[in-house]
Design an enzyme around this catalytic site. Structure first.
Site, short mmCIF file in Angstrom:
data_model
loop_
_atom_site.label_atom_id
_atom_site.label_comp_id
_atom_site.label_asym_id
_atom_site.label_seq_id
_atom_site.Cartn_x
_atom_site.Cartn_y
_atom_site.Cartn_z
N TYR A 160 41.59 42.03 50.75
CA TYR A 160 41.79 40.90 51.67
C TYR A 160 43.00 40.08 51.22
O TYR A 160 43.35 40.06 50.04
CB TYR A 160 40.53 40.03 51.76
CG TYR A 160 40.05 39.46 50.45
CD1 TYR A 160 40.59 38.29 49.93
CD2 TYR A 160 39.04 40.09 49.74
CE1 TYR A 160 40.14 37.77 48.72
CE2 TYR A 160 38.58 39.58 48.53
CZ TYR A 160 39.14 38.42 48.03
OH TYR A 160 38.71 37.92 46.84
N HIS A 173 37.50 44.70 44.85
CA HIS A 173 36.83 44.30 43.61
C HIS A 173 35.42 43.80 43.86
O HIS A 173 35.09 43.38 44.96
CB HIS A 173 37.63 43.22 42.87
CG HIS A 173 37.74 41.94 43.64
ND1 HIS A 173 38.70 41.74 44.60
CD2 HIS A 173 37.01 40.80 43.59
CE1 HIS A 173 38.56 40.53 45.12
NE2 HIS A 173 37.54 39.93 44.53
N HIS A 175 32.75 41.07 42.00
CA HIS A 175 32.60 40.03 40.97
C HIS A 175 31.33 40.27 40.17
O HIS A 175 30.29 40.60 40.75
CB HIS A 175 32.50 38.65 41.62
CG HIS A 175 33.74 38.22 42.35
ND1 HIS A 175 34.72 37.47 41.76
CD2 HIS A 175 34.17 38.43 43.61
CE1 HIS A 175 35.69 37.23 42.62
NE2 HIS A 175 35.38 37.80 43.77
#
Lengths: 250, 196
Positions: A160, A173, A175
């Site tokens: 994004y 990714h 988190h």
């Protein structure tokens, strides 16, 4: 994973002092101010950190156990369903939480959150013009097993845009938030995917100068953790600060 | 031998969009929180206190996309950790707050007791935010504990002119005790952060 294999016989366990924890390795962690990541220049502390001699305050942490975990908390393909299945490529992400001596961190809470397949977070303030998936929440958690292993089923998150610089895009990714065995071992990090061309351009990823440490943030494709006909597997081990060990005399 | 050690996994920023997973109930998402700003029950022993503060960046702007975690002893000075979990299952000593809603952090807790003689009562704090690649640790000491603070080894290790940045100010109003503790990420009043 072979690059995380260490010879534990070389560590004298009698010399491991559970009342001490190894220092934060500042070669492995990014600095507070990293100008390529613009917000750090006015948010990161600039004065020297004050050294601290550890007390119980740094060496203790509450136990977050299984009682806080609900069914499907580690299955993000299920935990946000409303009226169907989430869109995107299903993945299984698994890895071990270890200390620096390769010892598994057993029974420790692992929390994750991520964007959906289109690169959009469910978070109310995410303004990215990409579709929300009504059947994907994007948050989950689990507790590591007796081998220090965690496992999540999810959807591969999309890239994004963000406002850091012209045409800036975050690499795909997930988190991660971890506690480990003490307040001092607390870690929030991000797992990336192998072969992502955006990694070379990402200031958050590149803020870690040490190549070995930086590349440890990239998961490895894993046939072992792929589920036939269901999901592709990725393996991501995490190393937290653990009780200090004194090296053996030669 | 030390070369055999594994490299610590690098920290990365918590980013702006953590709250639906880390502070879901407080932030209005449909997931049970593992920790919250409401740390005490009505019958939790000890002095009931509120702790609140704003976070300022280097430009003097309030930071709201941040998460604060605190970890403290109970009123008797005990950490209810893995070895000594809480008896009644209510007060754990661990709190977590999303700063987005009120543009500040706030906790309802109890005043911690000292761990042992010579240690001043304090609350341990971790600061996470977008724009920080690595979390920062600080400690909160109390304005009404100056004698104990002066004997505390960690407090004394802080340069004298910076000690005021880690003291929370006690305010009593309508029988409610609030400790006010603002964080300054940069500048002349930059909060003392520790190399924990």
């Amino acid at each position: 994973m072979s690059d995380h294999k260490i010879d534990t016989h070389k560590i004298d366990t009698h010399k491991i002092d559970t009342h001490k924890i190894d220092k934060r390795d500042w070669d492995a962690h990014p600095p507070y101010v990293y100008p390529d990541y613009k917000s750090t220049t006015f948010r990161g502390p600039t004065k020297p950190l004050v050294p601290i001699a550890h007390t119980l305050s740094e060496l203790t942490i509450p136990a977050f156990g299984h009682e806080q975990i609900q069914e499907f908390d580690n299955d993000l393909t299920i935990n946000g369903r409303v009226d169907g299945e989430p869109q995107g490529e299903r993945i299984q992400v698994s890895g071990r939480v270890l200390d620096e001596y390769g010892r598994p961190q057993i029974g420790t809470l692992v929390e994750i959150w991520q964007a959906n397949a289109a690169g959009r977070y469910i978070h109310k303030t995410d303004q990215h013009d990409a579709p929300i998936d009504p059947n994907f929440f994007g948050g989950g958690r689990c507790v590591t097993d007796e081998n220090g292993r965690y496992t999540f089923l999810s959807i591969k998150p999309g890239a994004y845009p963000w406002g850091n610089h012209h045409n800036a895009w975050r690499p795909n990714h997930i988190h991660f938030s971890l506690f480990g065995m003490s307040f001092a071992s607390r870690l929030v990090t991000q797992m990336y995917f192998p072969g992502d061309p955006l990694l070379a351009l990402d200031p958050i990823f590149n803020a870690t100068a040490d190549k070995i440490a930086r590349e440890s943030l990239v998961s490895k494709f894993s046939q072992k953790y792929s589920i036939p006909n269901i999901a592709l597997g990725y393996e991501f081990d995490i190393v937290l600060r653990g009780p200090a060990a004194t090296p053996m005399e030669a | 031998m030390m070369s055999n050690k594994l490299k610590q996994t690098p920290s990365q920023t918590v980013g702006p969009f953590f709250s639906y997973a880390l502070t879901p109930e407080q932030s209005g998402y449909n997931l049970k929180s593992i920790a919250s700003p409401d740390m005490r029950a009505d019958d939790t022993p000890g002095e009931h206190i509120n702790l609140s503060g704003k976070i300022y960046d280097g430009n003097g702007e309030i930071v709201s996309d941040a998460m604060i975690e605190i970890w403290q002893t109970d009123a008797d000075g005990n950490y209810l950790d893995r070895d000594t979990p809480p008896m009644d299952g209510t007060f754990t000593g661990f709190g977590r707050c999303d700063c987005e809603i009120k543009k500040e952090f706030y906790f309802n807790t109890v005043k911690p007791g000292p761990i042992e003689e010579g240690h001043a009562p304090h609350i341990n704090m971790i600061v996470f935010m977008r724009g920080m690649l690595t979390h920062a640790y600080t400690r909160i000491y109390f304005s009404d504990e100056s004698d104990a603070n002066e004997k505390d080894a960690v407090f004394k290790s802080v340069p004298t002119e910076r000690r005021h940045t880690i003291i929370a100010n006690r305010v009593e109003e309508d029988n409610i005790v609030t400790y006010q503790f603002d964080l300054h990420m940069q500048g002349d009043n930059e909060t003392v952060f520790f190399d924990v």
